[in-house]
Design a protein around this motif. Structure first.
Motif, PDB file in Angstrom:
ATOM      1  N   MET A 121      -3.745   2.540  -5.084  1.00 48.56           N
ATOM      2  CA  MET A 121      -4.399   1.349  -4.972  1.00 48.56           C
ATOM      3  C   MET A 121      -4.409   0.048  -6.009  1.00 48.56           C
ATOM      4  O   MET A 121      -4.637  -1.118  -5.534  1.00 48.56           O
ATOM      5  N   ALA A 122      -3.820   0.381  -7.186  1.00 50.52           N
ATOM      6  CA  ALA A 122      -3.667  -0.117  -8.574  1.00 50.52           C
ATOM      7  C   ALA A 122      -2.513  -1.357  -7.878  1.00 50.52           C
ATOM      8  O   ALA A 122      -1.972  -1.968  -8.456  1.00 50.52           O
ATOM      9  N   ASN A 123      -0.836  -0.478  -7.078  1.00 50.76           N
ATOM     10  CA  ASN A 123       0.760  -0.267  -7.299  1.00 50.76           C
ATOM     11  C   ASN A 123       1.057  -1.213  -6.021  1.00 50.76           C
ATOM     12  O   ASN A 123       2.489  -1.729  -6.134  1.00 50.76           O
ATOM     13  N   GLY A 124       0.359  -1.314  -4.960  1.00 46.14           N
ATOM     14  CA  GLY A 124       1.086  -1.527  -3.850  1.00 46.14           C
ATOM     15  C   GLY A 124       1.441  -3.506  -3.821  1.00 46.14           C
ATOM     16  O   GLY A 124       1.012  -4.059  -4.157  1.00 46.14           O
ATOM     17  N   ARG A 125       2.634  -3.320  -3.867  1.00 43.97           N
ATOM     18  CA  ARG A 125       4.055  -4.680  -3.455  1.00 43.97           C
ATOM     19  C   ARG A 125       4.224  -5.192  -2.631  1.00 43.97           C
ATOM     20  O   ARG A 125       4.858  -6.141  -2.009  1.00 43.97           O
ATOM     21  N   SER A 126       3.825  -4.316  -1.864  1.00 42.11           N
ATOM     22  CA  SER A 126       4.807  -4.483  -0.111  1.00 42.11           C
ATOM     23  C   SER A 126       3.604  -5.114   0.550  1.00 42.11           C
ATOM     24  O   SER A 126       2.037  -4.532   0.604  1.00 42.11           O
TER      25      SER A 126
END
Length: 359
Positions: A212-217
């Motif tokens: 939930m916190a890390n998605g960057r795409s």
């Protein structure tokens, strides 16, 4: 339809049943019926990997590299750093994805090196890494990395583990709940023997907050892709509809055969090729104890006057496909036994190869 013997490491030789499953009535992928199919695919993948209690599945309309990119860009946060084992082409591909997204990483091992768990542990104990990413079966060389040992090291050091199971999932007998890997990914067209076009990421329940916190795409967001199927009974973007029906048929065939049985079939097929090609004078790239029993890379040096392209074309005309090598500075070619292949197929391959060198 002529049956082809594909000795490339996927897409694989498929059954007629899997081919027939492509022919379905047209359907909008937003319909409940199709959403139910997506859930059935996820349930089947969890059953194949023995991870029903502890894992979740995110599906993507993409090649296997899509699943790799989705995992790396979703699992690794901006303050994290991943150690990537770069002993083959696909570990190196992970570093390229990290560079594109400005993800902090370090690498260990050179192309063709065997992964030594003690060296991995030593690197991870420096406490500069939060994640470890590696390829279970490196199809550029045919090497099988020691997944159990590497994941155990991660668990002991509180390191998040990322495993590329592109050419093992569906044949290698995983018990994910016992293994405890954090992320593992693959695609439809490898050892489950489906058609190309769908990839998947399995992630442990304890990784939901990180995702939930890390998605960057935008497209390759593992959490959002999984969540959308749970809440709306559909994928976020249009999936390859016919490929999904075909993949479900392949999953059912995998479960019917049993992964343990498939693994034994793979090993038997590999042994026939290994013995036969050594009899023809080829030398394997790797020592026997490093071989995956899924793919075999063979050296071309020492075969004076041998023309791989001519050999390939000779076999291709006889409905057999072999695969060129990709190792830098080493001339090799590869044969894989992924797919709906049996000992009779391997014996036929060796008869044709023997005929080539006898003519």
């Amino acid at each position: 339809m002529t049956r082809k013997i594909l000795l490339n490491p996927g897409p694989a030789t498929t059954t007629q049943n899997v081919k027939n499953a492509l022919v379905v009535e047209d359907i909008c992928p937003r319909e409940t019926e199709f959403g139910d199919l997506m859930h059935d695919i996820c349930d089947g993948l969890l059953e194949i990997g023995n991870g029903q209690k502890d894992y979740n599945v995110a599906l993507f309309g993409a090649s296997g590299t899509g699943a790799m990119e989705a995992t790396i860009t979703s699992a690794i946060g901006k303050e994290d750093k991943v150690l990537i084992l770069t002993n083959g082409a696909y570990g190196i591909r992970m570093t390229q994805i990290c560079e594109n997204y400005d993800i902090s990483y370090g690498s260990l091992f050179e192309y063709g090196d065997y992964t030594e768990p003690a060296k991995v542990k030593e690197a991870l104990t420096t406490k500069q890494y939060t994640h470890l990413a590696f390829i279970h079966h490196e199809t550029s060389t045919g090497m099988m990395d020691p997944v159990d040992e590497l994941v155990a090291i991660c668990k002991a050091l509180n390191i998040v583990s990322i495993v590329d199971a592109m050419s093992t999932f569906g044949a290698f007998p995983y018990n994910l709940s016992d293994l405890g890997v954090d992320y593992i990914f693959s695609s439809s067209n490898k050892c489950i023997h489906g058609m190309a076009g769908l990839s998947f990421v399995l992630f442990h329940n304890n990784q939901k907050e990180a995702l939930m916190a890390n998605g960057r795409s935008y497209y390759f967001d593992v959490y959002k892709q999984w969540e959308n199927l749970q809440k709306k009974n559909q994928l976020r973007f249009t999936p390859p509809v016919q490929i999904c029906y075909s993949f479900m048929a392949a999953i059912r065939e995998t479960l019917a055969e049993g992964v343990e049985t498939r693994w034994e079939r793979y090993k038997a097929n590999w042994q026939i090729l290994y013995d036969g090609l050594l009899d023809l004078g080829f030398k394997p790239l790797l020592p026997l104890d490093q071989e995956s029993k899924i793919l075999l890379a063979l050296k071309l040096d020492g075969k004076e006057g041998f023309d791989f392209d001519h050999f390939h074309d000779y076999l291709y005309k006889r409905d057999i496909t072999i695969y060129p090598g990709v190792m830098p500075e080493k001339a090799t070619f590869r044969v894989a036994i992924i797919g709906d292949l049996y000992p009779d197929d391997m014996h036929r391959v060796m008869e044709e190869m023997t005929g080539y060198f006898s003519s």
